[in-house]
Design a protein around this motif. Sequence first.
Motif, mmCIF file in Angstrom:
data_model
loop_
_atom_site.group_PDB
_atom_site.id
_atom_site.type_symbol
_atom_site.label_atom_id
_atom_site.label_comp_id
_atom_site.label_asym_id
_atom_site.label_seq_id
_atom_site.Cartn_x
_atom_site.Cartn_y
_atom_site.Cartn_z
ATOM 1 N N ALA A 75 0.838 -1.200 0.000
ATOM 2 C CA ALA A 75 0.000 0.000 0.000
ATOM 3 C C ALA A 75 0.873 1.251 0.000
ATOM 4 N N PRO A 76 0.470 2.271 -0.714
ATOM 5 C CA PRO A 76 1.196 3.544 -0.639
ATOM 6 C C PRO A 76 1.071 4.133 0.763
ATOM 7 N N GLU A 77 2.132 4.779 1.221
ATOM 8 C CA GLU A 77 2.117 5.445 2.520
ATOM 9 C C GLU A 77 2.947 6.713 2.470
ATOM 10 N N ALA A 78 2.808 7.561 3.479
ATOM 11 C CA ALA A 78 3.515 8.848 3.527
ATOM 12 C C ALA A 78 5.003 8.611 3.763
ATOM 13 N N LEU A 79 5.812 9.011 2.791
ATOM 14 C CA LEU A 79 7.258 8.833 2.854
ATOM 15 C C LEU A 79 7.965 10.142 2.533
ATOM 16 N N VAL A 80 9.260 10.127 2.736
ATOM 17 C CA VAL A 80 10.116 11.231 2.336
ATOM 18 C C VAL A 80 11.200 10.660 1.440
ATOM 19 N N ALA A 81 11.358 11.262 0.261
ATOM 20 C CA ALA A 81 12.451 10.908 -0.643
ATOM 21 C C ALA A 81 13.614 11.840 -0.328
ATOM 22 N N VAL A 82 14.745 11.245 0.038
ATOM 23 C CA VAL A 82 15.936 12.000 0.416
ATOM 24 C C VAL A 82 16.947 11.888 -0.715
ATOM 25 N N THR A 83 17.409 13.024 -1.211
ATOM 26 C CA THR A 83 18.435 13.043 -2.253
ATOM 27 C C THR A 83 19.546 13.983 -1.824
ATOM 28 N N ALA A 84 20.643 13.919 -2.554
ATOM 29 C CA ALA A 84 21.804 14.742 -2.220
ATOM 30 C C ALA A 84 22.485 15.205 -3.508
ATOM 31 N N ILE A 111 17.017 7.862 -1.002
ATOM 32 C CA ILE A 111 16.687 7.052 0.166
ATOM 33 C C ILE A 111 15.237 7.377 0.514
ATOM 34 N N LEU A 112 14.440 6.351 0.712
ATOM 35 C CA LEU A 112 13.065 6.562 1.161
ATOM 36 C C LEU A 112 12.973 6.199 2.632
ATOM 37 N N ILE A 113 12.359 7.093 3.403
ATOM 38 C CA ILE A 113 12.102 6.850 4.824
ATOM 39 C C ILE A 113 10.666 7.262 5.109
ATOM 40 N N ARG A 114 10.163 6.844 6.241
ATOM 41 C CA ARG A 114 8.850 7.306 6.672
ATOM 42 C C ARG A 114 8.931 8.783 7.017
ATOM 43 N N VAL A 120 13.372 14.851 9.147
ATOM 44 C CA VAL A 120 13.431 15.694 7.946
ATOM 45 C C VAL A 120 14.228 16.961 8.240
ATOM 46 N N ASP A 121 13.985 17.602 9.385
ATOM 47 C CA ASP A 121 14.750 18.803 9.757
ATOM 48 C C ASP A 121 16.230 18.486 9.902
ATOM 49 N N MET A 122 16.551 17.359 10.538
ATOM 50 C CA MET A 122 17.948 16.957 10.692
ATOM 51 C C MET A 122 18.604 16.772 9.321
ATOM 52 N N LEU A 123 17.915 16.076 8.415
ATOM 53 C CA LEU A 123 18.475 15.809 7.094
ATOM 54 C C LEU A 123 18.678 17.094 6.298
ATOM 55 N N ARG A 124 17.723 18.003 6.377
ATOM 56 C CA ARG A 124 17.897 19.308 5.713
ATOM 57 C C ARG A 124 19.118 20.025 6.269
ATOM 58 N N GLY A 125 19.313 19.957 7.588
ATOM 59 C CA GLY A 125 20.476 20.570 8.220
ATOM 60 C C GLY A 125 21.790 19.961 7.755
ATOM 61 N N GLU A 131 11.728 15.464 -0.253
ATOM 62 C CA GLU A 131 10.453 15.647 -0.928
ATOM 63 C C GLU A 131 9.461 14.654 -0.336
ATOM 64 N N LYS A 132 8.322 15.169 0.105
ATOM 65 C CA LYS A 132 7.273 14.289 0.626
ATOM 66 C C LYS A 132 6.591 13.611 -0.550
ATOM 67 N N ILE A 133 6.450 12.293 -0.445
ATOM 68 C CA ILE A 133 5.801 11.512 -1.492
ATOM 69 C C ILE A 133 4.875 10.484 -0.843
ATOM 70 N N VAL A 134 4.039 9.896 -1.652
ATOM 71 C CA VAL A 134 3.221 8.762 -1.221
ATOM 72 C C VAL A 134 3.579 7.619 -2.157
ATOM 73 N N ALA A 135 4.076 6.517 -1.567
ATOM 74 C CA ALA A 135 4.529 5.374 -2.373
ATOM 75 C C ALA A 135 4.584 4.142 -1.480
ATOM 76 N N PRO A 136 4.609 2.955 -2.074
ATOM 77 C CA PRO A 136 4.842 1.748 -1.267
ATOM 78 C C PRO A 136 6.224 1.812 -0.622
ATOM 79 N N PHE A 137 6.368 1.240 0.570
ATOM 80 C CA PHE A 137 7.635 1.285 1.321
ATOM 81 C C PHE A 137 8.109 -0.124 1.598
#
Length: 168
Positions: A75-84, A111-114, A120-125, A131-137
């Motif tokens: 099932a799709p769920e609320a995730l965060v796509a992390v890129t660099a 990297i996809l995380i919940r 998210v704030d730590m990663l931005r720092g 990017e917030k996405i909805v996708a299977p995890f």
Amino acid sequence: MTDLFAREILPASTWNAAHAVDRITLDYEGRHRRRYRYRADGGLGFVLDLAQTTLLHDGDGVKLDDGRIVLVQAAPEALVAVTASDTDALVKLAWHIGNRHLPAQLSSERILIRDDAVIVDMLRGLGARVEKIVAPFTPERGAYAHAHDDHQAPAHPFVFVAGQAHGH
């Protein structure tokens, strides 16, 4: 009425999904079980009864004791796509995610995380683009997960969290 039991998982690439009698759509938590009573999307009820906790993957088949197969759908769920900005930066972000014991789905691009505001704030720092996405995890499995499938691992399950295997 006698309960139907499912004691065997057919990996996605080993069976024809067109033969499924029903499907079950589950988020990550719902797909990470050993024993649980489910009701499939079409109404078929069954009890998952596995030897150890297992992560069911999108496209897997749950084989019922009467021979019928239920398709597993992530099932799709609320995730965060992390890129660099580059691979080295992405690897460092993966280390920080793993150091916080977070399940992560890894690829060479992201990297996809919940979704978690503090993380998210730590990663931005740390310079990440998020990017917030909805996708299977489907987070990575640890090195010990394959041994569990072969019934050769310790009695407690392991989960991979971006760089570390941990018993739970």
